[in-house]
Design an enzyme around this catalytic site. Structure first.
Site, PDB file in Angstrom:
ATOM      1  CG  ASP A 207      -4.623  -1.718   7.799  1.00  0.00           C
ATOM      2  OD1 ASP A 207      -4.592  -2.571   6.893  1.00  0.00           O
ATOM      3  OD2 ASP A 207      -3.720  -1.594   8.634  1.00  0.00           O
TER       4      ASP A 207
ATOM      5  CG  LEU B 230      -6.246 -10.228  13.014  1.00  0.00           C
ATOM      6  CD1 LEU B 230      -7.062 -11.089  13.974  1.00  0.00           C
ATOM      7  CD2 LEU B 230      -6.255 -10.853  11.626  1.00  0.00           C
TER       8      LEU B 230
ATOM      9  CG  ASP C 220      -0.520  -0.174   2.517  1.00  0.00           C
ATOM     10  OD1 ASP C 220       0.687  -0.431   2.691  1.00  0.00           O
ATOM     11  OD2 ASP C 220      -1.332  -0.030   3.466  1.00  0.00           O
TER      12      ASP C 220
ATOM     13  CB  SER D 171      -5.261   0.934  14.865  1.00  0.00           C
ATOM     14  OG  SER D 171      -4.588   0.367  13.781  1.00  0.00           O
TER      15      SER D 171
HETATM   16  C1  GLA Z   1       0.320  -2.761   8.365  1.00  0.00           C
HETATM   17  C2  GLA Z   1      -0.061  -1.364   7.841  1.00  0.00           C
HETATM   18  C3  GLA Z   1      -0.727  -1.486   6.472  1.00  0.00           C
HETATM   19  C4  GLA Z   1       0.138  -2.295   5.511  1.00  0.00           C
HETATM   20  C5  GLA Z   1       0.521  -3.630   6.155  1.00  0.00           C
HETATM   21  C6  GLA Z   1       1.480  -4.433   5.323  1.00  0.00           C
HETATM   22  O1  GLA Z   1      -0.823  -3.508   8.635  1.00  0.00           O
HETATM   23  O2  GLA Z   1      -0.943  -0.741   8.740  1.00  0.00           O
HETATM   24  O3  GLA Z   1      -0.983  -0.193   5.965  1.00  0.00           O
HETATM   25  O4  GLA Z   1       1.264  -1.563   5.132  1.00  0.00           O
HETATM   26  O5  GLA Z   1       1.127  -3.425   7.417  1.00  0.00           O
HETATM   27  O6  GLA Z   1       0.883  -4.893   4.144  1.00  0.00           O
END
Ligand code: GLA
Length: 410
Positions: free
Chosen positions: A189, A142, A54, A145
């Site tokens: 997320d 998971l 991302d 947040s």
């Molecule tokens: C964490 C970050 C996400 C993403 C993942 C890895 O969960 O919050 O934004 O970068 O790591 O894919």
């Protein structure tokens, strides 16, 4: 027009309704009984493909699960805000218009960040009492947040009648995490949680933020999450270091790919030809990102063609790359993934979230037999502790749930 999803207790699982009942009672114990209590659910997510893409502008394929954050809330007549949680002892109390300008390091920062952002969008605001809780493991990768941020935005939107689009709630959640809490997180997320749709995973292109919902048949497969129990204190620093390394790799390779605006755009041929300009570590980081982009597009094609075995194979290849090139796995995660993929019911497995501990996600056939025992006992033989192995369904996304206990009138 308001875009608030709602459901009734009758449409929810007995387990979730029972959990909501308990939370409503706890709310009444803490804040007093009385009318006007409303209940919201905001799911967690697993990321099936597109690991660490991302913040590199690549595509990701997250999916929400039927575990998440509960937000029990009641409006007040004054401007006071009181936040509590069933999962942590710290509490927050403040007044709208005077919310702290800086994060305090406490769980409530996520909600305060959302409240600060949303209170700028409305006038004559009334305060609220909120109890957070739920059944999502915290710090396990998971997305607890994003779940709490989106859940807060949804509850506040409903209470204040802001009529936000789901995408606006996503942006507020992102603003809270990045701007207020100060995590350099990617966009995946809150998008995954806030835009979830039943029976689908989200295809999100993080370069232009375009997205679409791709069907995944959860009657054929289930999502299994095995938790190493490992929680690394230093994970945040290590995550930020990966972000910086990927950025540096991009800046070094960009002159050879003038059209590229992020590492996702750098062709594999450029890495093959000019990888020598990177240090060994940066070459590995770039290789993971560039190959993972290709794998994620392949996984998309496999999913659309109904080839779940092909999709799962890409997940397992992603784990190998996360272990060997991106260096975000730990032996406990490798053990879970290896035990999983050795099982006949498993289509694919990889770490989920940032890594450095947390959980492995396993895509398994519905008829999974003794998968739980096979994975848990292999892990226990090696590390002496038994990991939790849980089976999740998909989820329909953030929503208000009406008809719970004394809050039933809503
Ligand atoms: C964490 C970050 C996400 C993403 C993942 C890895 O969960 O919050 O934004 O970068 O790591 O894919």
């Amino acid at each position: 027009m308001s875009d608030l999803a709602t459901s009734t207790a009758a449409e929810e699982s007995a387990e979730l309704v029972a959990l909501l009942d308990v939370h409503v009672r706890r709310f009444e114990e803490q804040f007093g009984a009385g009318p006007g209590i409303r209940c919201f659910f905001s799911p967690g997510r697993v990321n099936l493909m597109g690991a660490h893409l991302d913040y590199n502008g690549g595509p990701v394929m997250p999916m929400v699960i039927d575990r998440g954050t509960l937000v029990i809330v009641r409006g007040r007549e004054d401007a006071t805000v009181r936040l509590r949680s069933t999962l942590a002892p710290e509490t927050f109390e403040g007044r709208l218009g005077e919310l702290p300008p800086e994060a305090s390091g406490c769980w409530s920062d996520y909600s305060v960040g959302v409240l600060r952002a949303l209170s700028r969008q409305a006038s004559d605001l009334r305060g609220l009492d909120v109890l957070f809780g739920g059944n999502l493991p915290i710090g396990a990768g998971l997305s607890s947040s994003a779940s709490i941020c989106v859940g807060t935005a949804l509850a506040v939107d409903a209470l204040w009648g802001l009529d936000l689009e789901p995408l606006e709630r996503v942006r507020v959640a992102l603003q809270a995490e990045r701007g207020f809490v100060g995590v350099h997180c990617g966009i995946m997320d809150p998008y995954a949680v806030g835009l979830a749709r039943p029976g689908h995973l989200l295809w999100l292109d993080c370069k232009d933020q375009s997205f679409e919902h791709l069907p995944i048949d959860t009657s054929e497969v289930c999502i299994v999450v095995a938790d190493t129990g490992v929680r690394r204190q230093l994970a945040k620093g290590a995550f930020n270091r990966r972000v910086a390394e990927a950025r540096l790799a991009y800046e070094t390779l960009q002159p050879h790919a003038p059209e590229a605006t992020c590492l996702r755009d750098v062709p594999l041929e450029v890495l093959e030809a000019h990888g020598g300009e990177l240090t060994g570590t940066l070459e590995h980081r770039a290789r993971h990102v560039i190959e993972e982009v290709r794998r994620t597009f392949e996984a998309r094609e496999a999913l659309l063609a109904g080839d779940l075995a092909g999709f799962g194979a890409r997940m397992s290849q992603a784990h190998t790359s996360l272990r060997d090139h991106y260096d975000v796995s730990v032996p406990e995660l490798d053990c879970l993934v290896e035990a999983a993929v050795a099982h006949p019911a498993v289509l694919g497995s990889r770490l989920t979230g940032a890594g450095f501990g947390g959980c492995a996600v396993i895509l398994a056939k519905r008829d999974y037999g003794d998968l739980e025992e096979a994975v848990a006992s292999t892990f226990e033989d090696r590390f002496g502790t038994r990991p939790t192995v849980e089976f999740f369904g998909g989820d329909r996304g953030p929503r208000e749930i009406r008809g719970i206990g004394a809050a039933g009138g809503q």
